[in-house]
Design a protein around this motif. Structure first.
Motif, PDB file in Angstrom:
ATOM      1  N   GLU A  62      13.711  27.409  60.855  1.00 18.00           N
ATOM      2  CA  GLU A  62      15.067  27.078  60.429  1.00 18.00           C
ATOM      3  C   GLU A  62      15.020  26.193  59.188  1.00 18.00           C
ATOM      4  OE1 GLU A  62      17.869  28.174  61.623  1.00 18.00           O
ATOM      5  OE2 GLU A  62      17.027  29.296  63.303  1.00 18.00           O
ATOM      6  N   TRP A  63      16.162  26.151  58.481  1.00 22.17           N
ATOM      7  CA  TRP A  63      16.213  25.349  57.255  1.00 22.17           C
ATOM      8  C   TRP A  63      15.840  23.891  57.517  1.00 22.17           C
ATOM      9  CZ3 TRP A  63      19.047  21.006  56.037  1.00 22.17           C
ATOM     10  CH2 TRP A  63      18.967  20.576  54.704  1.00 22.17           C
ATOM     11  N   GLY A  64      16.344  23.327  58.590  1.00 22.16           N
ATOM     12  CA  GLY A  64      16.075  21.925  58.888  1.00 22.16           C
ATOM     13  C   GLY A  64      14.592  21.653  59.069  1.00 22.16           C
ATOM     14  N   SER A  65      13.888  22.556  59.756  1.00 21.82           N
ATOM     15  CA  SER A  65      12.446  22.386  59.977  1.00 21.82           C
ATOM     16  C   SER A  65      11.682  22.503  58.665  1.00 21.82           C
ATOM     17  CB  SER A  65      11.941  23.425  60.979  1.00 21.82           C
ATOM     18  OG  SER A  65      12.564  23.269  62.237  1.00 21.82           O
ATOM     19  N   CYS A  66      12.034  23.499  57.857  1.00 27.61           N
ATOM     20  CA  CYS A  66      11.379  23.663  56.549  1.00 27.61           C
ATOM     21  C   CYS A  66      11.631  22.451  55.653  1.00 27.61           C
ATOM     22  CB  CYS A  66      11.883  24.926  55.861  1.00 27.61           C
ATOM     23  SG  CYS A  66      11.330  26.470  56.618  1.00 27.61           S
ATOM     24  N   ASN A  67      12.846  21.936  55.703  1.00 23.46           N
ATOM     25  CA  ASN A  67      13.199  20.795  54.866  1.00 23.46           C
ATOM     26  C   ASN A  67      12.402  19.552  55.267  1.00 23.46           C
ATOM     27  OD1 ASN A  67      14.943  19.828  52.707  1.00 23.46           O
ATOM     28  ND2 ASN A  67      15.893  18.545  54.271  1.00 23.46           N
ATOM     29  N   CYS A  68      12.181  19.382  56.571  1.00 24.20           N
ATOM     30  CA  CYS A  68      11.376  18.245  57.037  1.00 24.20           C
ATOM     31  C   CYS A  68       9.933  18.363  56.556  1.00 24.20           C
ATOM     32  CB  CYS A  68      11.408  18.172  58.562  1.00 24.20           C
ATOM     33  SG  CYS A  68      12.978  17.578  59.240  1.00 24.20           S
ATOM     34  N   MET A  69       9.400  19.581  56.596  1.00 21.01           N
ATOM     35  CA  MET A  69       8.030  19.791  56.111  1.00 21.01           C
ATOM     36  C   MET A  69       7.950  19.516  54.611  1.00 21.01           C
ATOM     37  SD  MET A  69       6.318  20.640  58.824  1.00 21.01           S
ATOM     38  CE  MET A  69       4.902  21.709  58.604  1.00 21.01           C
ATOM     39  N   ALA A  70       8.983  19.952  53.880  1.00 19.68           N
ATOM     40  CA  ALA A  70       9.023  19.698  52.436  1.00 19.68           C
ATOM     41  C   ALA A  70       9.094  18.199  52.157  1.00 19.68           C
ATOM     42  CB  ALA A  70      10.216  20.418  51.810  1.00 19.68           C
ATOM     43  N   ALA A  71       9.843  17.474  52.968  1.00 23.40           N
ATOM     44  CA  ALA A  71       9.953  16.021  52.795  1.00 23.40           C
ATOM     45  C   ALA A  71       8.601  15.354  53.001  1.00 23.40           C
ATOM     46  CB  ALA A  71      10.984  15.460  53.773  1.00 23.40           C
ATOM     47  N   GLY A  72       7.848  15.832  53.998  1.00 28.17           N
ATOM     48  CA  GLY A  72       6.515  15.285  54.237  1.00 28.17           C
ATOM     49  C   GLY A  72       5.587  15.524  53.063  1.00 28.17           C
ATOM     50  N   LEU A  73       5.657  16.723  52.488  1.00 27.17           N
ATOM     51  CA  LEU A  73       4.814  17.040  51.325  1.00 27.17           C
ATOM     52  C   LEU A  73       5.247  16.235  50.110  1.00 27.17           C
ATOM     53  CD1 LEU A  73       4.348  20.919  51.617  1.00 27.17           C
ATOM     54  CD2 LEU A  73       2.993  19.070  52.616  1.00 27.17           C
ATOM     55  N   ASN A  74       6.546  16.068  49.939  1.00 22.05           N
ATOM     56  CA  ASN A  74       7.045  15.253  48.827  1.00 22.05           C
ATOM     57  C   ASN A  74       6.469  13.841  48.894  1.00 22.05           C
ATOM     58  OD1 ASN A  74       8.719  16.769  47.075  1.00 22.05           O
ATOM     59  ND2 ASN A  74      10.314  16.839  48.622  1.00 22.05           N
ATOM     60  N   PHE A  75       6.505  13.265  50.092  1.00 18.38           N
ATOM     61  CA  PHE A  75       5.990  11.902  50.239  1.00 18.38           C
ATOM     62  C   PHE A  75       4.500  11.855  49.922  1.00 18.38           C
ATOM     63  CE2 PHE A  75       4.021   8.411  52.462  1.00 18.38           C
ATOM     64  CZ  PHE A  75       4.846   7.343  52.134  1.00 18.38           C
ATOM     65  N   PHE A  76       3.763  12.815  50.461  1.00 20.86           N
ATOM     66  CA  PHE A  76       2.313  12.831  50.260  1.00 20.86           C
ATOM     67  C   PHE A  76       1.947  12.942  48.780  1.00 20.86           C
ATOM     68  CE2 PHE A  76      -1.566  15.459  49.789  1.00 20.86           C
ATOM     69  CZ  PHE A  76      -2.503  14.553  50.279  1.00 20.86           C
ATOM     70  N   TYR A  77       2.555  13.898  48.101  1.00 20.42           N
ATOM     71  CA  TYR A  77       2.196  14.118  46.696  1.00 20.42           C
ATOM     72  C   TYR A  77       2.726  12.998  45.793  1.00 20.42           C
ATOM     73  CZ  TYR A  77       0.221  18.770  47.412  1.00 20.42           C
ATOM     74  OH  TYR A  77      -0.580  19.817  47.801  1.00 20.42           O
ATOM     75  N   LYS A  78       3.953  12.570  46.017  1.00 19.97           N
ATOM     76  CA  LYS A  78       4.569  11.581  45.127  1.00 19.97           C
ATOM     77  C   LYS A  78       4.037  10.169  45.373  1.00 19.97           C
ATOM     78  CE  LYS A  78       9.054  13.782  44.223  1.00 19.97           C
ATOM     79  NZ  LYS A  78       9.091  13.549  42.781  1.00 19.97           N
ATOM     80  N   THR A  79       3.927   9.798  46.644  1.00 15.44           N
ATOM     81  CA  THR A  79       3.583   8.415  46.970  1.00 15.44           C
ATOM     82  C   THR A  79       2.084   8.212  47.157  1.00 15.44           C
ATOM     83  OG1 THR A  79       5.727   8.148  48.050  1.00 15.44           O
ATOM     84  CG2 THR A  79       4.037   6.501  48.543  1.00 15.44           C
ATOM     85  N   THR A  80       1.471   9.062  47.982  1.00 18.03           N
ATOM     86  CA  THR A  80       0.049   8.878  48.277  1.00 18.03           C
ATOM     87  C   THR A  80      -0.841   9.339  47.133  1.00 18.03           C
ATOM     88  OG1 THR A  80       0.516   9.135  50.647  1.00 18.03           O
ATOM     89  CG2 THR A  80      -1.782   9.376  49.953  1.00 18.03           C
TER      90      THR A  80
END
Length: 239
Positions: A62-80
């Motif tokens: 579902e969109w919500g699940s995909c969006n959560c995964m995208a948020a996790g990747l955003n944090f990893f790439y941008k912050t970490t």
């Protein structure tokens, strides 16, 4: 645990992310690494986009699940990884709004009567009467019941915010009966024989589903469905 994973966790802790968010973000990066069988810091932005497309088109998340995964990747790439120019987004599809399927008054009475203990009944009636999420119900502590002000304090609810919700006269009366029988200490609702630990969300879901099945009800997908109701005279009718 790899140094990279630990760094990501530390980055989230510094920002005071909720534990559930931390676990979800770590899972997103871990699943990305498994998908390509490489360390996530060696996976390109284009490849990460391909992974998100796989989740959406092949796994049919579902969109919500995909969006959560995208948020996790955003944090990893941008912050970490400090890749500030990378951004993953999942466009939201136009959705039709559906009204929740709700219990009738007689359904609710059957549901509460089908519980097999006072504790289980109080978990469901508290969720219903106070409009609480399951995570909020199991996190309640005795001091959160402010009987003098007729309020229930909800700490770190949705969005890690504190709030108050109303405490009805009927619920207060029932909670006093519950108090005398169970003598809760650290948490208002606790597993049998362990008053120093909170009831888990999974336990609360099982209590709801067991009562629903025993009552022979078809409506309601989970304990959270009790939040769709505003308190009415039904609580008084069960006195």
């Amino acid at each position: 645990m790899t140094p990279l994973r630990q760094k990501m966790i530390n980055d989230m802790k510094l920002r005071r992310f909720a534990l559930g968010t931390q676990k979800l973000y770590v899972y997103a990066v871990e699943d990305l690494a498994k998908y390509y069988n490489r360390s996530p810091d060696l996976i390109s932005e284009e490849e990460a986009h391909g992974y998100l497309l796989y989740l959406q088109e092949e796994k049919k998340l579902e969109w919500g699940s995909c969006n959560c995964m995208a948020a996790g990747l955003n944090f990893f790439y941008k912050t970490t990884l400090k890749e500030e120019n990378i951004k993953f987004t999942i466009p939201k599809r136009k959705q039709t709004r559906k009204l929740p399927t709700i219990f009738s008054r007689s359904d609710l009475i059957k549901l509460f009567d089908a519980t097999d203990s006072l504790r289980n009944r109080m978990i469901l009636t508290t969720a219903y009467s106070a409009g609480l999420r399951v995570s909020e119900v199991v996190s309640l502590k005795p001091e959160h019941i402010e009987s003098g002000r007729k309020l229930i304090r909800v700490e770190q609810g949705k969005g890690n915010k504190d709030r108050y919700t109303l405490l009805s006269d009927k619920l207060l009366k029932d909670l006093r009966v519950y108090w005398k029988r169970y003598h809760p200490k650290e948490y208002l609702f606790y597993p049998t024989g362990n008053p120093h630990k909170p009831l888990t969300k999974n336990m609360a879901w099982k209590i709801f589903n067991k009562a629903k099945q025993k009552a022979g009800l078809k409506r309601g997908k989970g304990i959270h469905s009790l939040r769709h109701y505003v308190e009415s005279d039904i609580m008084g009718s069960m006195a």
